[in-house]
Design an enzyme around this catalytic site. Structure first.
Site, mmCIF file in Angstrom:
data_model
loop_
_atom_site.group_PDB
_atom_site.id
_atom_site.type_symbol
_atom_site.label_atom_id
_atom_site.label_comp_id
_atom_site.label_asym_id
_atom_site.label_seq_id
_atom_site.Cartn_x
_atom_site.Cartn_y
_atom_site.Cartn_z
ATOM 1 N N HIS A 17 0.834 -1.206 0.000
ATOM 2 C CA HIS A 17 0.000 0.000 0.000
ATOM 3 C C HIS A 17 0.867 1.253 0.000
ATOM 4 O O HIS A 17 0.603 2.209 -0.735
ATOM 5 C CB HIS A 17 -0.896 0.049 1.255
ATOM 6 C CG HIS A 17 -1.961 -0.971 1.310
ATOM 7 N ND1 HIS A 17 -2.144 -1.777 2.405
ATOM 8 C CD2 HIS A 17 -2.926 -1.333 0.430
ATOM 9 C CE1 HIS A 17 -3.170 -2.578 2.202
ATOM 10 N NE2 HIS A 17 -3.663 -2.334 0.998
ATOM 11 N N ARG A 91 -1.261 -6.317 -8.327
ATOM 12 C CA ARG A 91 -0.198 -7.248 -7.965
ATOM 13 C C ARG A 91 -0.066 -8.366 -8.977
ATOM 14 O O ARG A 91 1.020 -8.828 -9.253
ATOM 15 C CB ARG A 91 -0.479 -7.851 -6.589
ATOM 16 C CG ARG A 91 -0.423 -6.861 -5.456
ATOM 17 C CD ARG A 91 -0.875 -7.508 -4.188
ATOM 18 N NE ARG A 91 -2.251 -7.967 -4.397
ATOM 19 C CZ ARG A 91 -3.076 -8.357 -3.468
ATOM 20 N NH1 ARG A 91 -2.681 -8.395 -2.226
ATOM 21 N NH2 ARG A 91 -4.298 -8.740 -3.721
ATOM 22 N N SER A 129 -3.045 -7.778 2.500
ATOM 23 C CA SER A 129 -3.441 -7.592 3.902
ATOM 24 C C SER A 129 -4.037 -8.858 4.495
ATOM 25 O O SER A 129 -3.755 -9.220 5.638
ATOM 26 C CB SER A 129 -4.455 -6.453 4.022
ATOM 27 O OG SER A 129 -3.871 -5.221 3.739
#
Length: 166
Positions: A17, A91, A129
């Site tokens: 992030h 990603r 996350s």
């Protein structure tokens, strides 16, 4: 003034992030980090905790960066903030397929807001996350994926809720 929005749950904010925040802040005059709650996810941290963490983590990032909570359609939030750009990090191919579909839907809602995709740094691409939380819950080392302060927050939260596998 070119305003961009970088939305996410940031539960917790990761090095991935932070990479997108640093790079996104260079593309706009003001970057609004929109912290939200995704109903399909179970947050480990409250929205207030996540906002405080993100604010702390971005304090030294150059540029005008604001951290704002939102609980609405992304395009409504972007309009309220005066944004013309949505910043999204990618990603992998799986991210692209989901983000591509979302960008198309968002464009149907508001054609005046463009979505910009930033590829995650190669070294940071595997970080998610959800996986960071899972590793932390099983007592694993997450120091490669988050800052030391976030690592400490995760350890504290895991101690409070109890480690899995114990």
């Amino acid at each position: 003034m070119r305003i961009g929005v970088y939305p996410g749950t940031f539960d917790p904010v990761t090095l991935g992030h932070m990479d997108i925040i640093r790079r996104g802040a260079k593309l706009v005059d003001r970057l609004v980090i929109g912290v939200t709650t995704n109903p399909s996810k179970s947050p480990m941290f409250t929205i207030d905790e996540r906002m405080a963490t993100v604010r702390r983590e971005v304090a030294d990032v150059p540029g005008e960066i604001d951290v704002v909570a939102f609980d609405s359609l992304l395009m409504d939030f972007a309009t309220r903030e005066g944004a013309k750009v949505i910043v999204r990090g990618l990603r992998a191919v799986a991210d692209f397929e989901y983000e591509y579909q979302m960008a198309g839907m968002n464009q149907q809602i508001n054609r005046n807001v463009e979505t910009v995709f930033l590829m995650a740094d190669v070294a940071l691409q595997p970080i998610a996350s959800r996986l960071v939380k899972e590793i932390a819950l099983y007592g694993g080392d997450v120091s490669k994926f988050v800052t030391p302060a976030v690592c400490d927050e995760l350890a504290t939260r895991v101690a409070l809720i109890g480690r899995k596998g114990s």
